[in-house]
Write an enzyme that holds these catalytic residues in place. Structure first.
Site, PDB file in Angstrom:
ATOM      1  N   ASP A   1       8.210   7.891  17.113  1.00 32.10           N
ATOM      2  CA  ASP A   1       7.570   6.999  18.072  1.00 32.10           C
ATOM      3  C   ASP A   1       8.152   5.589  17.999  1.00 32.10           C
ATOM      4  OD1 ASP A   1       5.151   6.428  19.805  1.00 32.10           O
ATOM      5  OD2 ASP A   1       4.753   5.046  18.153  1.00 32.10           O
TER       6      ASP A   1
ATOM      7  N   GLU B   1      11.920   8.279  20.651  1.00 30.38           N
ATOM      8  CA  GLU B   1      11.236   7.699  21.790  1.00 30.38           C
ATOM      9  C   GLU B   1      11.694   6.256  21.885  1.00 30.38           C
ATOM     10  OE1 GLU B   1       7.308   6.032  23.872  1.00 30.38           O
ATOM     11  OE2 GLU B   1       7.739   5.718  21.776  1.00 30.38           O
TER      12      GLU B   1
HETATM   13  C1  GLC Z   1       4.479   5.247  22.159  1.00 28.93           C
HETATM   14  C2  GLC Z   1       3.407   6.268  22.519  1.00 28.93           C
HETATM   15  C3  GLC Z   1       2.193   5.542  23.033  1.00 28.93           C
HETATM   16  C4  GLC Z   1       1.701   4.594  21.958  1.00 28.93           C
HETATM   17  C5  GLC Z   1       2.816   3.650  21.503  1.00 28.93           C
HETATM   18  C6  GLC Z   1       2.443   2.900  20.252  1.00 28.93           C
HETATM   19  O1  GLC Z   1       4.945   4.581  23.272  1.00 28.93           O
HETATM   20  O2  GLC Z   1       3.908   7.184  23.455  1.00 28.93           O
HETATM   21  O3  GLC Z   1       1.180   6.436  23.422  1.00 28.93           O
HETATM   22  O4  GLC Z   1       0.633   3.840  22.454  1.00 28.93           O
HETATM   23  O5  GLC Z   1       3.998   4.346  21.200  1.00 28.93           O
HETATM   24  O6  GLC Z   1       2.428   3.766  19.150  1.00 28.93           O
END
Ligand code: GLC
Length: 543
Positions: free
Chosen positions: A201, A243
Site C-alpha cells: 500500500d 500501489e
Molecule cells: C491506499 C488504499 C486506501 C487507503 C490509503 C492509506 O490508497 O487503497 O484505501 O486509505 O492507501 O492507507
C-alpha cells in the site's frame, strides 16, 4: 511461461472481507463466510484473490490503519480462520495476496503509543517528528476532504508527527533501520504462513526529504528493492505488487531498472481514460495513455482495473479533464471525494449493458492482469449517503432474502443496498445465475474466452489504424494466433472496412457473439458496428 510468472497471466478478484459473507451473525463479513463463498469466486474464472487489510485496527481507514501486523481483526475471525481460508483457496487452485501497509500504522499501534509517551523510548524514532510542523512543505495533501496538513500536533508527545493520510495514521520513519527490521519480520511472518504475495500500500511515500514532493524518492526505491531481493532469495514465486498512483514514467522505476523491484504495478492513469473515452465517444484518451505507457521489464506486469475500494481517482488527469469527469460522472457533489468519484461501475455507466461489455472487454484484453472488484460482477450499485469511500463497500448481494443473504444479523456494519434499481431484491447473485444475459454470466463468459485465447493475454498489442474517433480497435497477436478487439465507443452506428487479404481462405469468428463469422476474401470486409458494440474477431482457418 514458467510457474513463477503466474501473476503475468491471471485475473485477480478484489475481496472486501467485511462485505462478503457473515458466517456468525455479527453483522460483519469474516473469513469463515468467505470460505463459504469460494465456489462463487472460483465460478467466475479468476485465479487470485486480493484481500483488503485483515489486521486488528480501529478502522479509522477501514483497516489501512493497522494496530497489529501479526493478527486478524476480531470481526474477521482468528489466525486459524485465516489459515483455513488460505488452505481452502489453495485447494481450489486460487492464490491469495494480502495487503501490506508499510507507510504508516494506526495511532493505536503500541509502537506509536510508546513513542508519543516517551521521548527516550526506542519507538520514538519509529515515527517522524517535528517541533515546528514546517518541514517538507513540498508534499501534497492526499485526503484533501479531511486533512489540512501532513503534520499534526500530538499533545502527549509534545511534538508534531508526520502523516500522508489521516492524522490517525502516523507515517513510519524509514530512516530508522529498526523499522526495516520490523517490516522484514512482518513480511516473513505472512509469507511463512503461505500467502502468495503482497499488495504493498501507498509505497511512494516511505521517505521524506526537504525540497522534494516526498514521493518516489531514491531511498524509497532502495528499500523496496531490498524487500524484493529478500523475497526472491527466500520466497521465490511470491509476488510483490506496488500501489503507486503515479504517471507511467514515474511508475517505471517501481519495476526496477532490471526488473528487481516490484513484479506488478497498478496502472492507475489508464482507468479514468476508459471512462472518458466511452463518454466522449472518442478513443483518443486511451491511445494517448497507451503511447505514454513504457515497455516494462521481462517478468513484470501491469494490473488494470475499472473500479476498486477507493474513489475513482482523478489524480492522474489534467485539471480540465478532472472538471469534465466530475461534471459527467459526479454531477451531485456528494458523489465526489478527494480528487475522485465515489461511485461504482454500474451506476457510473447508467447500468448500460453495451458500455459494461465494452469496458469489461477492454479490461480483459488490452494490457496487463485485470482485477474484478467484488460486486461489480453483478453490477452492484453504491450508496452515496454513506461517508467517505464506504458507499462502494456495501454488503455483497447474494440473493433476495433479508440483508441480501449477506448476514442473518438484525443490523449489518452498513446497510445492504436496497434502492429501486440496484437493491438486493433485484441485483443479486442468485437471480443472475440462470440468466444467460446477466452481468454475472457475461463476466464468466469473458474470462472463459480470455482463458481459451492466449493471444488476448500475452499477445503483442498492435493498434488498428482507422479514422473514426469512435471506432477503437487493436490486434492481439501471438505466433499465428490473432484476434482483433473492436469497439464502437459511441451511441451512433458505425461501419468500418477491414482489409484482411493476407488471410484469404480463412474466416473471421466473433468470439463475443457466437455464430457470427465472415469469410475472408481478396476484398475488404465491411463490418457494421452497432452503437456501443464490442467484438473480438478471431482469425481462424475454415476447417
Ligand atoms: C491506499 C488504499 C486506501 C487507503 C490509503 C492509506 O490508497 O487503497 O484505501 O486509505 O492507501 O492507507
Amino acid at each position: 511461461m514458467t510457474d513463477s510468472l503466474w501473476y503475468q497471466d491471471t485475473v485477480f478478484y478484489e475481496l472486501y472481507l467485511r462485505a462478503y459473507k457473515d458466517s456468525n451473525g455479527s453483522g460483519s463479513g469474516d473469513f469463515r463466510g468467505a470460505i463459504e463463498k469460494l465456489d462463487h469466486i472460483q465460478s467466475l474464472g479468476v485465479d487470485c484473490i486480493w484481500i483488503l487489510p485483515h489486521y486488528p485496527s480501529p478502522l479509522k481507514d477501514d483497516g489501512y490503519d493497522v494496530a497489529d501486523y501479526y493478527g486478524i481483526h476480531p470481526d474477521y475471525g482468528s489466525l486459524d480462520d485465516f489459515r483455513a481460508f488460505l488452505a481452502a483457496a489453495h485447494q481450489r487452485g486460487l492464490k491469495v495476496v494480502i495487503d501490506l501497509v508499510m507507510n504508516h500504522t494506526s495511532d493505536q499501534h503500541p509502537w506509536f503509543q510508546a513513542a508519543r509517551q516517551d521521548r527516550h523510548s526506542p519507538y520514538r524514532d519509529y515515527y517522524v517528528w517535528s517541533d515546528t510542523g514546517r518541514e517538507y512543505a513540498g508534499a501534497r495533501i492526499i485526503f484533501l476532504d479531511y486533512e489540512s496538513a501532513n503534520w499534526t500536533y500530538d499533545e502527549v508527545a509534545g511534538q508534531y508527527f508526520w502523516h500522508r493520510f489521516y492524522s490517525s495514521q502516523p507515517d513510519l520513519n524509514y530512516d530508522n533501520p529498526a523499522v526495516h527490521e520490523e517490516m522484514f519480520n512482518i513480511i516473513r511472518f505472512w509469507l511463512d504462513m503461505g500467502i502468495d504475495g503482497f499488495r504493498a500500500d501507498a509505497v511512494p511515500y516511505l521517505y521524506e526529504r526537504e525540497d522534494t514532493n516526498c514521493e518516489n524518492l531514491p531511498p524509497t526505491h532502495a528499500f523496496l528493492r531490498k524487500v524484493r531481493r529478500m523475497m526472491d532469495e527466500e520466497y521465490p514465486g511470491r509476488v510483490l505488487i506496488a500501489e503507486a498512483n503515479q504517471w507511467p514514467q514515474d511508475l517505471l522505476p517501481y519495476f526496477g531498472a532490471d526488473g528487481d523491484e516490484f513484479h506488478m504495478c497498478f496502472h492507475f492513469p489508464i482507468m479514468p481514460r476508459l471512462y472518458m473515452a466511452i463518454r466522449r465517444g472518442n478513443k483518443q484518451s486511451i491511445l494517448d495513455i497507451l503511447a505514454a505507457t513504457p515497455d516494462i521489464p521481462a517478468g513484470a506486469q501491469w494490473l488494470t482495473f475499472l473500479r476498486n475500494h477507493d474513489e475513482l481517482t482523478l489524480e492522474m488527469v489534467t485539471p480540465d479533464e478532472r472538471e469534465w469527469m466530475w461534471q459527467q460522472y459526479a454531477p451531485d457533489p456528494a458523489m465526489r471525494s478527494n480528487l475522485g468519484i465515489r461511485r461504482r461501475l454500474a451506476p457510473l455507466i447508467d447500468n448500460h449493458k453495451g458500455k459494461w461489455l465494452i469496458l469489461n472487454s477492454i479490461l480483459m484484453s488490452l494490457i496487463g492482469t485485470p482485477i474484478v472488484y467484488y460486486g461489480d460482477e453483478i453490477g452492484m450499485g453504491d450508496n452515496i449517503a454513506l461517508p467517505d469511500r464506504h458507499g462502494c463497500r456495501t454488503p455483497m448481494q447474494w440473493d433476495d432474502s433479508p440483508n441480501g443473504g449477506f448476514s442473518p444479523a438484525g443490523a449489518t456494519y452498513f446497510p445492504v443496498n436496497a434502492d429501486a434499481e440496484y437493491g438486493y431484491q433485484r441485483v443479486n447473485v442468485a437471480a443472475q445465475e440462470d440468466d444467460p444475459n446477466s452481468y454475472l454470466n457475461a463476466t464468466r463468459f469473458l474470462l472463459r474466452v480470455r482463458r481459451q485465447h492466449p493471444e488476448l493475454r500475452q499477445g503483442q498489442l498492435i493498434m488498428l489504424g482507422n479514422d473514426d474517433p469512435a471506432v477503437f480497435g487493436y490486434w492481439r497477436v501471438l505466433g499465428d494466433r490473432r484476434t482483433l478487439c473492436l469497439y464502437n465507443l459511441s451511441a451512433e452506428a458505425a461501419s468500418f472496412s477491414l482489409d484482411l487479404r493476407h488471410y484469404v481462405g480463412q474466416q473471421l469468428v466473433d468470439l463475443l457473439h457466437q455464430g457470427q463469422t465472415w469469410r475472408i476474401a481478396e476484398w475488404p470486409i465491411v463490418i457494421r458496428l452497432r452503437p456501443y458494440a464490442s467484438h473480438w474477431l478471431h482469425v481462424r482457418s475454415e476447417t
